[in-house]
Every structure is written in structure tokens, then in C-alpha cells.
Design a protein around this motif. Structure first.
Motif, short mmCIF file in Angstrom:
data_model
loop_
_atom_site.label_atom_id
_atom_site.label_comp_id
_atom_site.label_asym_id
_atom_site.label_seq_id
_atom_site.Cartn_x
_atom_site.Cartn_y
_atom_site.Cartn_z
N ASN A 39 4.08 -12.05 -6.56
CA ASN A 39 3.44 -10.83 -6.01
C ASN A 39 3.59 -9.79 -6.58
O ASN A 39 2.42 -8.97 -7.32
CB ASN A 39 3.72 -10.73 -4.47
CG ASN A 39 3.00 -9.61 -3.76
OD1 ASN A 39 1.51 -9.74 -4.00
ND2 ASN A 39 3.43 -8.68 -3.36
N GLU A 75 1.56 -10.12 -9.81
CA GLU A 75 0.05 -10.12 -9.64
C GLU A 75 -0.40 -8.45 -9.59
O GLU A 75 -1.16 -8.17 -10.16
CB GLU A 75 -0.17 -10.78 -8.38
CG GLU A 75 -1.32 -10.91 -8.06
CD GLU A 75 -2.35 -11.85 -8.55
OE1 GLU A 75 -1.57 -13.01 -8.91
OE2 GLU A 75 -3.59 -11.90 -8.69
N GLN A 102 -4.42 -15.49 -2.34
CA GLN A 102 -4.20 -14.72 -3.50
C GLN A 102 -4.39 -15.51 -4.85
O GLN A 102 -4.87 -15.10 -5.67
CB GLN A 102 -2.58 -13.95 -3.52
CG GLN A 102 -2.86 -12.68 -4.38
CD GLN A 102 -1.38 -11.99 -4.21
OE1 GLN A 102 -0.33 -12.74 -3.87
NE2 GLN A 102 -1.16 -10.83 -4.45
N THR A 132 -7.61 -7.71 0.44
CA THR A 132 -7.94 -7.86 -1.02
C THR A 132 -9.24 -7.02 -1.28
O THR A 132 -9.44 -6.30 -2.21
CB THR A 132 -7.90 -9.20 -1.41
OG1 THR A 132 -6.67 -10.01 -1.03
CG2 THR A 132 -8.01 -9.09 -3.07
N GLU A 136 -2.58 -2.65 -1.75
CA GLU A 136 -2.07 -3.79 -2.45
C GLU A 136 -0.24 -4.07 -2.21
O GLU A 136 -0.08 -5.20 -1.97
CB GLU A 136 -2.27 -3.77 -3.76
CG GLU A 136 -3.48 -4.17 -4.37
CD GLU A 136 -3.38 -4.33 -5.74
OE1 GLU A 136 -2.70 -3.82 -6.62
OE2 GLU A 136 -4.22 -5.34 -6.32
#
Lengths: 223, 243
Positions: free
Chosen positions: A95, A98, A165, B213, B225
């Protein structure tokens, strides 16, 4: 900044603290045994190791080989000291990667990954310490039947969010392992207790497909 | 026996080791933050990494705390606290503790038949079975990570990054597949009567993640985020309570 020196020191510090932790962890049962007035039964430990330890040894080797590239050098040392890799450290580092947009194998990625795993470990230590400190008032709340379903599903919630994601950018890559794994678990339900082992064939399939796609696109570029 | 396992001495031994590991984490945190700054990385990115990792970890940590509570009835609180703070893994500890209890002649892991010798034996076995990751790190981490980052052409490096993403997709797929499998065949092949909650939780968490998102990317709420995974998990877990 001298990157080589930084990396060298990471390994020196990583090795020293891993060795110390190892000694502390294996030594603790003897210290506790001395306090309680009985030493561990080494024969039973040996038998127990043969019964369950061997399986864990094999899976430790696999975990080391598979996860070290994801964690980087510093992150690797820390994660193998602090544990909870699949349900926490690996997703946390992925994460962070990312969000920061760093690439595997770069120094930037090494830094982001180490920052992420160190933070995650510290938060875990803090939450557990607080939890143990407040065990008496907290226990009835955390174990209440109302909240039980929520805490039974921490991992599905984590992987659901991470799936979005990662799938959205790689849906073609994700489809095959997802279908294959679903089919396998449907046909052989007993495998659900071995999910952490099934990661290996699933990951291998995804990597194989990614490699084929990558080769193809490279061939196109060169043409 | 339980009062001995929960004595101040036990807390001191276990807490001391945990403190050592916490200091190690701080050392790595400060070192890499400084290195990132020296390399010219944006401190905003470094700080966001810390914030997002911290928020990310709270809920799984509470899950791990429940593991401590579960084991504290038979092993006292300090030892499970240590085991789950340092290299422990939730699924591992209970399994090994049960198996170790069998080896010392207990029918199951419980405080009733627990003797000092049984406890010391169980504790040692729990430590030994999981130490291999650390040993391998001590011996091979340096060579292995060097091999991964150096001596490759840039083209191969390009695949290394994709390989990590693919491996992680494989990992996530194995877990999602297991939820689907247990719902469809958990109570017998194709009976569709197994536990459906994990699937619903995963779907809700994914939908919330999609919404967050969208806000972060399209509405430029970048700060979101750092919290999106934690918030998605929380709402996903709430869904488990409601259904």
C-alpha cells in the motif's frame, strides 16, 4: 548521501538485531523456566518440532524467498523480527509503495518499505501494549457477541480493499488466478485451511501470465 | 498457575524484549527517514508513508490483540503478548501452542493441566518453530537483496516490479478464492450454504475503496489516500455486524 554505506549499515544493524532478538526469544523460556522452577522438556520440544516445526520450517524458507523481494533489505529484517507478514506487513508495504509510487529494486522503494514496516510494527506494539494494559475493561467489549463478526472479518476486509486497488489496474492479470483459486477451493473445500500455502501456485500463475504479457509487449516495442 | 504466568516477573521479561524490538523499529524508522531526505525524496511522501502505514495497521493490530486475549486464558497474558508482538503470526501461534500442549501430554491447551515444565516446554517450542525467517534473514538477506537489485539489465528490472505486483495479486486472489470456496462448498460440494460474511465484507470494503479512490484521484483529495484502506476495512467490518 552514500547509498552503499547506507545499505551496508542496514545489513550490519539488521543482522545484529536479528541475532539478539533470536537469543532473547529462545532464551526467554529458560529464564521463565528458572523462575517457575522447571526447565523445558527438551525431548518433548524435539518431538514437537518434528510434528509441527518441520512444516513451519519449509514454509519459512518459502516465505523468506517470496516476501524478501517485496519487503526490501531493511524491511525484510524488520518484518521477520516482528511477524504477521501476510495479514499485515506485506499489504502495508504494498500500500505504501502504491501511494509513494516507487518501483521494486530501487533505493527509494527500500526506504518507503522500511518506513512502512517500521511504522506498522510500532503501531502493532503500541496497540498490543495498550490492549494488555487495559485488558480488564477492554476484554468484554472486544469479545462481545455484537462485535465478534467484525473482528472475525479483519482479513477479508483488508483483502477486499486491496483487491480493488490492485485488480482495477490489472484486471486481465487477476482474472486467471482468481478463477483458478475459486474453482480449487470450491472443488476441494478442505484446502481453505491451507490458504497461506495456496498463495504460491496462485502467485506463480500470476507471475507467469505477467511475464508472458511483458515479453509480448517488449517484442512489440522492438518490432 | 495462572497467577504465576501473569506475575510482574513475566511482564518484565516479556515487556523487556518487546521494548528492545520497539527500539529497533525506531532506529530503522529514523535511519530510513533521514536517508530518504538525504536522497532528495519529498518529505511529504515520506510523512504520508508513515501516516498511511499507521492508520493501515490499527485494525489488524486489534485483530492480533484478540489473539492475545484468546491465548491468555491458557498461557497467561505476558507470553502471548510477547509472541504476537515479536515474529508471531495470528494463525501460527494457536496451532503451535496446541501441538506443543499435546507433546507434553495435555489433551488440549488449557490452564487446567498446565505445569511449570509444560509451560516452559510449550514456550520454547513456540519460539523455535518460528525462528527460521530470522535465521534466513541473518544469513541470506544481504546476498539475496543484492542479487535482486544489482547485476541485472534495466529491462529485467522492469519485470521485477511487475512480478511483485503479480505475486501480490496472486496472494489476494488465493484469499478471495478461499472465501468463495467456503461459501459454495463449505458445508458440502455446491450447497451454497457456507459462510457468506467474508465475501460480503470483502465486496463492501472494495466498493468503499473504489469510492475513496475516486474522490482522491478525481476530486484531488490526495490526503484521503492515507486513510482509504483503514476506512474501507472499518466499513467492511461494520457490514459484518449489520448482516
Amino acid at each position: 548521501m552514500d547509498i552503499d554505506k547506507f545499505n551496508r549499515n542496514t545489513h550490519i544493524i539488521g543482522r545484529i538485531v536479528s541475532a539478539i532478538t533470536l537469543v532473547l526469544l529462545v532464551g526467554a523460556p529458560f529464564v521463565i523456566g528458572k523462575y517457575l522452577g522447571a526447565m523445558p522438556d527438551l525431548g518433548a520440544v524435539a518431538k514437537g518440532f518434528l510434528a509441527v516445526g518441520l512444516v513451519w520450517t519449509v514454509s519459512s524458507v518459502v516465505e523468506f524467498l517470496v516476501y524478501t523481494p517485496m519487503l526490501g533489505a531493511g524491511g525484510g529484517y524488520l518484518a521477520f523480527i516482528t511477524g504477521n507478514l501476510i495479514n499485515m506487513k506485506i499489504p502495508c508495504a504494498m500500500n505504501a509503495r502504491e501511494i509513494a509510487g516507487t518501483k521494486a529494486g530501487t533505493t527509494e522503494n527500500e526506504i518507503i518499505s522500511t518506513l512502512s514496516i517500521a511504522t506498522s510494527s510500532l503501531v502493532t506494539i503500541a496497540v498490543l501494549a495498550l490492549g494488555v494494559l487495559l485488558l480488564v475493561p477492554l476484554q468484554p467489549i472486544l469479545q462481545s457477541p455484537t462485535l465478534a463478526p467484525a473482528f472475525d472479518n479483519v482479513v477479508p476486509a483488508l483483502f477486499g480493499a486491496m483487491a480493488y486497488q490492485y485488480y482495477r489496474k490489472n484486471i486481465r492479470l487477476a482474472l486467471a488466478p482468481l478463477l483458478l483459486m475459486s474453482a480449487l477451493f470450491i472443488l476441494v473445500p478442505a484446502l481453505t485451511s491451507q490458504t497461506s500455502l495456496m498463495i504460491i501456485p496462485s502467485g506463480a500463475l500470476a507471475i507467469g501470465l505477467a511475464f508472458m504479457g511483458w515479453k509480448k509487449s517488449r517484442a512489440k516495442e522492438q518490432a | 498457575m495462572l497467577s504465576e504466568l501473569n506475575s510482574p516477573f513475566m511482564y518484565a521479561v516479556c515487556g523487556g524484549i518487546i521494548l528492545f524490538v520497539a527500539i529497533v523499529c525506531v532506529i530503522f524508522l529514523v535511519r530510513s527517514y533521514k536517508a530518504g531526505k538525504a536522497l532528495g525524496m519529498d518529505t511529504k511522501v515520506l510523512k504520508r508513508t508513515i501516516t498511511s502505514s499507521a492508520t493501515f495497521s490499527v485494525l489488524p493490530a486489534v485483530g492480533i490483540l484478540l489473539g492475545v486475549i484468546a491465548l491468555s486464558g491458557s498461557l497467561g497474558t505476558p507470553w502471548p503478548w510477547l509472541r504476537l508482538s515479536v515474529i508471531g503470526a495470528l494463525h501460527y501461534e494457536t496451532q503451535v501452542a496446541e501441538a506443543a500442549a499435546e507433546q507434553v501430554g495435555m489433551s488440549r491447551l488449557s490452564i487446567d493441566g498446565m505445569t511449570p515444565r509444560a509451560f516452559a516446554t510449550i514456550a520454547l517450542l513456540m519460539s523455535i518453530c518460528i525462528m527460521w525467517g530470522m535465521i534466513l534473514s541473518i544469513i541470506f538477506n544481504r546476498k539475496y537483496t543484492k542479487k535482486l537489485s544489482g547485476g541485472k539489465t534495466s529491462a529485467k528490472k522492469g519485470f521485477g516490479d511487475l512480478a511483485m505486483t503479480a505475486m501480490f495479486i496472486g496472494l489476494v486472489s488465493a484469499y478471495i478464492g478461499s472465501y468463495i470456496g467456503s461459501f459454495v462448498s463449505g458445508n458440502g460440494l455446491f450447497t451454497f450454504s457456507g459462510n457468506i460474511t467474508p465475501i460480503i465484507v470483502a465486496v463492501v470494503a472494495a466498493l468503499v475503496m473504489a469510492g475513496l479512490t475516486y474522490l482522491a484521484e478525481e476530486k484531488h483529495m490526495v490526503w484521503l489516500e492515507s486513510f482509504s484502506i483503514a476506512a474501507s476495512m472499518l466499513i467492511g467490518m461494520l457490514a459484518a455486524i449489520i448482516i
